[in-house]
Design a protein around this motif. Structure first.
Motif, PDB file in Angstrom:
ATOM      1  N   GLU A  64       0.831  -1.208   0.000  1.00  0.00           N
ATOM      2  CA  GLU A  64       0.000   0.000   0.000  1.00  0.00           C
ATOM      3  C   GLU A  64       0.863   1.254   0.000  1.00  0.00           C
ATOM      4  O   GLU A  64       0.531   2.243  -0.658  1.00  0.00           O
ATOM      5  CB  GLU A  64      -0.939  -0.004   1.208  1.00  0.00           C
ATOM      6  N   ALA A  65       1.980   1.212   0.735  1.00  0.00           N
ATOM      7  CA  ALA A  65       2.897   2.356   0.754  1.00  0.00           C
ATOM      8  C   ALA A  65       3.448   2.607  -0.640  1.00  0.00           C
ATOM      9  O   ALA A  65       3.565   3.751  -1.076  1.00  0.00           O
ATOM     10  CB  ALA A  65       4.034   2.127   1.749  1.00  0.00           C
ATOM     11  N   SER A  66       3.761   1.538  -1.376  1.00  0.00           N
ATOM     12  CA  SER A  66       4.292   1.680  -2.722  1.00  0.00           C
ATOM     13  C   SER A  66       3.277   2.355  -3.651  1.00  0.00           C
ATOM     14  O   SER A  66       3.626   3.225  -4.444  1.00  0.00           O
ATOM     15  CB  SER A  66       4.672   0.301  -3.266  1.00  0.00           C
ATOM     16  N   VAL A  67       2.001   1.999  -3.499  1.00  0.00           N
ATOM     17  CA  VAL A  67       0.946   2.553  -4.344  1.00  0.00           C
ATOM     18  C   VAL A  67       0.611   3.991  -3.952  1.00  0.00           C
ATOM     19  O   VAL A  67       0.507   4.871  -4.808  1.00  0.00           O
ATOM     20  CB  VAL A  67      -0.330   1.679  -4.264  1.00  0.00           C
ATOM     21  N   HIS A  68       0.445   4.246  -2.653  1.00  0.00           N
ATOM     22  CA  HIS A  68      -0.061   5.541  -2.191  1.00  0.00           C
ATOM     23  C   HIS A  68       1.025   6.574  -1.881  1.00  0.00           C
ATOM     24  O   HIS A  68       0.737   7.765  -1.846  1.00  0.00           O
ATOM     25  CB  HIS A  68      -0.945   5.356  -0.962  1.00  0.00           C
ATOM     26  N   ALA A  69       2.238   6.115  -1.620  1.00  0.00           N
ATOM     27  CA  ALA A  69       3.314   7.052  -1.284  1.00  0.00           C
ATOM     28  C   ALA A  69       4.479   6.913  -2.257  1.00  0.00           C
ATOM     29  O   ALA A  69       4.819   7.846  -2.963  1.00  0.00           O
ATOM     30  CB  ALA A  69       3.786   6.840   0.151  1.00  0.00           C
ATOM     31  N   GLY A  70       5.121   5.738  -2.297  1.00  0.00           N
ATOM     32  CA  GLY A  70       6.235   5.521  -3.207  1.00  0.00           C
ATOM     33  C   GLY A  70       7.158   4.433  -2.725  1.00  0.00           C
ATOM     34  O   GLY A  70       6.994   3.865  -1.642  1.00  0.00           O
ATOM     35  N   SER A  71       8.184   4.159  -3.523  1.00  0.00           N
ATOM     36  CA  SER A  71       9.080   3.035  -3.251  1.00  0.00           C
ATOM     37  C   SER A  71       9.942   3.236  -2.009  1.00  0.00           C
ATOM     38  O   SER A  71      10.255   2.277  -1.301  1.00  0.00           O
ATOM     39  CB  SER A  71       9.961   2.760  -4.466  1.00  0.00           C
ATOM     40  N   VAL A  72      10.340   4.467  -1.719  1.00  0.00           N
ATOM     41  CA  VAL A  72      11.161   4.710  -0.521  1.00  0.00           C
ATOM     42  C   VAL A  72      10.346   4.409   0.733  1.00  0.00           C
ATOM     43  O   VAL A  72      10.813   3.714   1.642  1.00  0.00           O
ATOM     44  CB  VAL A  72      11.702   6.159  -0.502  1.00  0.00           C
ATOM     45  N   THR A  73       9.124   4.905   0.786  1.00  0.00           N
ATOM     46  CA  THR A  73       8.258   4.646   1.939  1.00  0.00           C
ATOM     47  C   THR A  73       8.003   3.152   2.081  1.00  0.00           C
ATOM     48  O   THR A  73       8.031   2.611   3.193  1.00  0.00           O
ATOM     49  CB  THR A  73       6.931   5.425   1.803  1.00  0.00           C
ATOM     50  N   SER A  74       7.781   2.459   0.978  1.00  0.00           N
ATOM     51  CA  SER A  74       7.570   1.017   0.998  1.00  0.00           C
ATOM     52  C   SER A  74       8.783   0.293   1.586  1.00  0.00           C
ATOM     53  O   SER A  74       8.641  -0.613   2.408  1.00  0.00           O
ATOM     54  CB  SER A  74       7.282   0.510  -0.408  1.00  0.00           C
ATOM     55  N   THR A  75       9.968   0.705   1.194  1.00  0.00           N
ATOM     56  CA  THR A  75      11.201   0.097   1.706  1.00  0.00           C
ATOM     57  C   THR A  75      11.344   0.346   3.204  1.00  0.00           C
ATOM     58  O   THR A  75      11.741  -0.549   3.960  1.00  0.00           O
ATOM     59  CB  THR A  75      12.425   0.653   0.942  1.00  0.00           C
ATOM     60  N   VAL A  76      10.999   1.544   3.657  1.00  0.00           N
ATOM     61  CA  VAL A  76      11.065   1.857   5.092  1.00  0.00           C
ATOM     62  C   VAL A  76      10.083   0.982   5.872  1.00  0.00           C
ATOM     63  O   VAL A  76      10.409   0.453   6.936  1.00  0.00           O
ATOM     64  CB  VAL A  76      10.816   3.359   5.361  1.00  0.00           C
TER      65      VAL A  76
END
Length: 191
Positions: A34-46
């Protein structure tokens, strides 16, 4: 930034506690996908890295087996003096929070200045070495302030540390994961 994009999308919502003056932030719950879709790849990695903290803490704690929920909380304090009053993340009285052992926060604020406010204030004192409730900050003998600077990771005992977010005068973003006692029953954020 990705967190600004997340806040602008409307994904984050005010909590019911905002109507009674406890907290002024907008929150949303995110898996790594969901972070990857709604925020981006950096947030998803965190988000993925934060979930790995449960394993690391397990190696170094005397707590029962730990569990990291798949979702973390994203928060946005919109400036204008937004705050969160002093509280414990596990005060032993709420079924939703009583499983929490560790609070893990990663700040996402580039170029944070002292005049921006929004410090995390951890109250310490005679009761911080026990699991007895410490309801008021007046019981604390001293405090530690943590500026919400991008990349800062803060980990503290959810049952012992009374903390608050001081008024923020600029948009303030954070990602929070609560690592739970794995023996607890499943709840809404434990997927």
């Amino acid at each position: 930034s990705e967190m600004v994009q997340l806040a602008s999308s409307g994904y984050l919502q005010l909590t019911p506690q905002s109507t009674i003056g406890i907290r002024d932030d907008f929150v949303g719950w995110l898996t790594a996908d969901e972070a990857s879709v709604h925020a981006g790849s950096v947030t998803s990695t965190v988000v993925q890295a934060m979930r790995g903290l449960a394993w690391e803490l397990q190696k170094h704690s005397q707590f029962p087996p730990l569990f990291a929920p798949t979702r973390i909380m994203a928060t946005h304090y919109p400036g204008n003096g937004a705050k969160y009053v002093a509280h414990r993340d596990n005060d032993g009285g709420d079924d939703h929070t009583s499983d929490r052992c560790w609070t893990c926060i990663v700040y996402c604020n580039q170029g944070w200045e002292p005049s921006d406010g929004g410090l995390l204030r951890c109250h310490l004192g005679p009761n911080d070495e026990t699991t007895q409730p410490l309801k008021q900050s007046v019981d604390a003998t001293h405090f530690v302030d943590v500026p919400p600077v991008a990349g800062t990771l803060v980990i503290f005992d959810s049952r012992r540390i009374l903390h608050e977010v001081l008024p923020a005068f600029k948009s303030r973003f954070a990602l929070t994961l609560w690592i739970d006692d794995s023996r607890a029953q499943s709840g809404p954020t434990k997927e």
